[in-house]
Scaffold this motif. Structure first.
Motif, mmCIF file in Angstrom:
data_model
loop_
_atom_site.group_PDB
_atom_site.id
_atom_site.type_symbol
_atom_site.label_atom_id
_atom_site.label_comp_id
_atom_site.label_asym_id
_atom_site.label_seq_id
_atom_site.Cartn_x
_atom_site.Cartn_y
_atom_site.Cartn_z
ATOM 1 N N GLN A 143 5.150 2.202 11.260
ATOM 2 C CA GLN A 143 5.256 2.312 12.720
ATOM 3 C C GLN A 143 3.873 2.516 13.351
ATOM 4 O O GLN A 143 3.563 1.921 14.395
ATOM 5 C CB GLN A 143 6.199 3.455 13.109
ATOM 6 N N ALA A 144 3.036 3.336 12.724
ATOM 7 C CA ALA A 144 1.678 3.560 13.245
ATOM 8 C C ALA A 144 0.855 2.271 13.159
ATOM 9 O O ALA A 144 0.141 1.912 14.106
ATOM 10 C CB ALA A 144 1.003 4.689 12.468
ATOM 11 N N LEU A 145 0.958 1.569 12.034
ATOM 12 C CA LEU A 145 0.223 0.311 11.875
ATOM 13 C C LEU A 145 0.704 -0.720 12.895
ATOM 14 O O LEU A 145 -0.108 -1.436 13.503
ATOM 15 C CB LEU A 145 0.386 -0.224 10.452
ATOM 16 N N ALA A 146 2.008 -0.792 13.122
ATOM 17 C CA ALA A 146 2.554 -1.730 14.107
ATOM 18 C C ALA A 146 2.055 -1.394 15.512
ATOM 19 O O ALA A 146 1.788 -2.297 16.309
ATOM 20 C CB ALA A 146 4.080 -1.717 14.054
ATOM 21 N N GLN A 147 1.904 -0.108 15.823
ATOM 22 C CA GLN A 147 1.367 0.293 17.132
ATOM 23 C C GLN A 147 -0.078 -0.197 17.286
ATOM 24 O O GLN A 147 -0.448 -0.743 18.331
ATOM 25 C CB GLN A 147 1.421 1.817 17.310
ATOM 26 N N ILE A 148 -0.881 0.006 16.244
ATOM 27 C CA ILE A 148 -2.276 -0.468 16.294
ATOM 28 C C ILE A 148 -2.293 -1.974 16.522
ATOM 29 O O ILE A 148 -2.987 -2.481 17.402
ATOM 30 C CB ILE A 148 -3.039 -0.101 15.000
ATOM 31 N N PHE A 197 0.829 -1.200 0.000
ATOM 32 C CA PHE A 197 0.000 0.000 0.000
ATOM 33 C C PHE A 197 0.870 1.259 0.000
ATOM 34 O O PHE A 197 0.350 2.366 0.022
ATOM 35 C CB PHE A 197 -0.910 0.028 1.237
ATOM 36 N N GLY A 198 2.171 1.076 0.037
ATOM 37 C CA GLY A 198 3.086 2.202 0.134
ATOM 38 C C GLY A 198 3.294 2.667 1.565
ATOM 39 O O GLY A 198 3.827 3.746 1.805
ATOM 40 N N TRP A 199 2.874 1.871 2.536
ATOM 41 C CA TRP A 199 2.954 2.235 3.946
ATOM 42 C C TRP A 199 4.232 1.681 4.557
ATOM 43 O O TRP A 199 4.289 0.538 5.008
ATOM 44 C CB TRP A 199 1.745 1.723 4.711
ATOM 45 N N GLY A 249 -7.846 6.447 5.716
ATOM 46 C CA GLY A 249 -6.935 6.931 4.693
ATOM 47 C C GLY A 249 -5.539 6.354 4.829
ATOM 48 O O GLY A 249 -4.929 5.983 3.841
ATOM 49 N N ASP A 250 -5.037 6.280 6.057
ATOM 50 C CA ASP A 250 -3.710 5.709 6.285
ATOM 51 C C ASP A 250 -3.542 5.352 7.763
ATOM 52 O O ASP A 250 -4.336 5.778 8.607
ATOM 53 C CB ASP A 250 -2.604 6.649 5.804
ATOM 54 N N PRO A 251 -2.511 4.567 8.077
ATOM 55 C CA PRO A 251 -2.306 4.127 9.459
ATOM 56 C C PRO A 251 -2.006 5.251 10.453
ATOM 57 O O PRO A 251 -2.381 5.137 11.627
ATOM 58 C CB PRO A 251 -1.114 3.166 9.358
ATOM 59 N N VAL A 252 -1.346 6.319 10.042
ATOM 60 C CA VAL A 252 -1.054 7.419 10.973
ATOM 61 C C VAL A 252 -2.360 8.018 11.488
ATOM 62 O O VAL A 252 -2.520 8.259 12.693
ATOM 63 C CB VAL A 252 -0.149 8.485 10.317
ATOM 64 N N LYS A 253 -3.319 8.212 10.596
ATOM 65 C CA LYS A 253 -4.625 8.745 11.010
ATOM 66 C C LYS A 253 -5.390 7.722 11.855
ATOM 67 O O LYS A 253 -6.057 8.087 12.829
ATOM 68 C CB LYS A 253 -5.432 9.159 9.789
ATOM 69 N N ALA A 254 -5.281 6.444 11.494
ATOM 70 C CA ALA A 254 -5.944 5.391 12.283
ATOM 71 C C ALA A 254 -5.337 5.301 13.682
ATOM 72 O O ALA A 254 -6.067 5.135 14.660
ATOM 73 C CB ALA A 254 -5.833 4.045 11.560
ATOM 74 N N TRP A 255 -4.023 5.445 13.784
ATOM 75 C CA TRP A 255 -3.360 5.384 15.086
ATOM 76 C C TRP A 255 -3.768 6.577 15.944
ATOM 77 O O TRP A 255 -4.005 6.442 17.145
ATOM 78 C CB TRP A 255 -1.848 5.304 14.914
ATOM 79 N N ALA A 256 -3.893 7.746 15.351
ATOM 80 C CA ALA A 256 -4.344 8.924 16.103
ATOM 81 C C ALA A 256 -5.749 8.674 16.659
ATOM 82 O O ALA A 256 -6.039 8.992 17.819
ATOM 83 C CB ALA A 256 -4.322 10.164 15.219
ATOM 84 N N PHE A 257 -6.627 8.086 15.847
ATOM 85 C CA PHE A 257 -7.970 7.753 16.307
ATOM 86 C C PHE A 257 -7.890 6.727 17.438
ATOM 87 O O PHE A 257 -8.575 6.844 18.448
ATOM 88 C CB PHE A 257 -8.817 7.224 15.147
ATOM 89 N N LEU A 303 -4.429 -8.168 4.650
ATOM 90 C CA LEU A 303 -5.003 -7.432 3.524
ATOM 91 C C LEU A 303 -6.311 -6.773 3.946
ATOM 92 O O LEU A 303 -6.560 -5.605 3.640
ATOM 93 C CB LEU A 303 -5.226 -8.354 2.321
ATOM 94 N N TRP A 304 -7.158 -7.504 4.655
ATOM 95 C CA TRP A 304 -8.424 -6.937 5.123
ATOM 96 C C TRP A 304 -8.149 -5.721 6.002
ATOM 97 O O TRP A 304 -8.769 -4.673 5.848
ATOM 98 C CB TRP A 304 -9.217 -7.989 5.899
ATOM 99 N N MET A 305 -7.196 -5.860 6.929
ATOM 100 C CA MET A 305 -6.881 -4.764 7.862
ATOM 101 C C MET A 305 -6.409 -3.519 7.115
ATOM 102 O O MET A 305 -6.858 -2.401 7.400
ATOM 103 C CB MET A 305 -5.818 -5.222 8.854
ATOM 104 N N CYS A 306 -5.523 -3.702 6.159
ATOM 105 C CA CYS A 306 -5.012 -2.553 5.402
ATOM 106 C C CYS A 306 -6.109 -1.906 4.567
ATOM 107 O O CYS A 306 -6.212 -0.670 4.505
ATOM 108 C CB CYS A 306 -3.830 -2.973 4.535
ATOM 109 N N ASN A 307 -6.958 -2.719 3.933
ATOM 110 C CA ASN A 307 -8.074 -2.160 3.161
ATOM 111 C C ASN A 307 -9.056 -1.422 4.070
ATOM 112 O O ASN A 307 -9.568 -0.359 3.716
ATOM 113 C CB ASN A 307 -8.805 -3.259 2.382
ATOM 114 N N TYR A 308 -9.321 -1.980 5.249
ATOM 115 C CA TYR A 308 -10.218 -1.337 6.211
ATOM 116 C C TYR A 308 -9.662 0.023 6.632
ATOM 117 O O TYR A 308 -10.373 1.032 6.618
ATOM 118 C CB TYR A 308 -10.401 -2.247 7.429
ATOM 119 N N ILE A 309 -8.393 0.059 6.998
ATOM 120 C CA ILE A 309 -7.773 1.318 7.428
ATOM 121 C C ILE A 309 -7.771 2.326 6.288
ATOM 122 O O ILE A 309 -8.078 3.508 6.494
ATOM 123 C CB ILE A 309 -6.353 1.064 7.972
#
Length: 188
Positions: free
Chosen positions: A93-98, A85-87, A173-181, A162-168
């Protein structure tokens, strides 16, 4: 030269090769792990351009991107999927935190109170018997075919990643925004 230095050179070589050949990084890595030459892979979109494994398999294309990666640890699988996904970097790092807070990279994790399942701690997305797996029926949609969702519901880390990345991607929009949420709500 030490081990981390050699690993960095190898990773850079794989990224460069994948970009030059127009194949995804996960495809290059997967073929190397399986002992296949990346040169034998069909060319796909250039690096950084997600492709839909579900579409290639005749599955759902409801905004799904990336591709299913198989092999290696659940953490390596999620990281390779995120890279499709280019992440990378801060996004990874944000996705790994989640993931660390949700399931700890355990594709068989099940929340005893809610029933949320797997890496993504998916809940309530299954589609009847078509997606039910051996662990439950929480994954469905988000770019997965019913067969891929069934695999995710049976503990397949590649399908769950794949499901997790598509969901985020679709929700935040991206893991950084998901991690902030996640930090504000303790769920995503």
């Amino acid at each position: 030269m030490d081990g981390p230095g050699l690993a960095a050179i190898a990773a850079g070589s794989i990224f460069t090769y994948a970009g030059v050949k127009g194949i995804s990084v996960p495809q290059a890595v997967q073929s190397i792990v399986q002992g296949k030459s990346p040169a034998d892979l069909p060319q796909t979109a250039a690096i950084g351009t997600p492709t839909s494994a579900a579409a290639a398999a005749g599955g759902s294309t409801d905004g799904g991107g990336g591709q299913i990666v198989q092999g290696g640890s659940a953490q390596a699988t999620l990281q390779a999927t995120a890279a499709s996904f280019g992440w990378t970097g801060d996004q990874w790092q944000a996705l790994a935190q989640i993931e660390t807070h949700e399931a700890g990279f355990n594709p068989r994790a099940k929340n005893p109170s809610s029933g949320a399942l797997g890496l993504a701690q998916a809940l309530g997305h299954g589609n009847g018997s078509a997606t039910a797996g051996t662990l439950g029926n929480e994954y469905g949609g988000n770019g997965l075919s019913d067969a891929q969702a069934k695999a995710a519901n049976s503990g397949d880390a590649g399908a769950q990643a794949l499901w997790m990345c598509n969901y985020i991607k679709s929700r935040y929009g991206d893991p950084v925004k998901a991690w902030a949420f996640w930090q504000a709500h303790h769920w995503y």
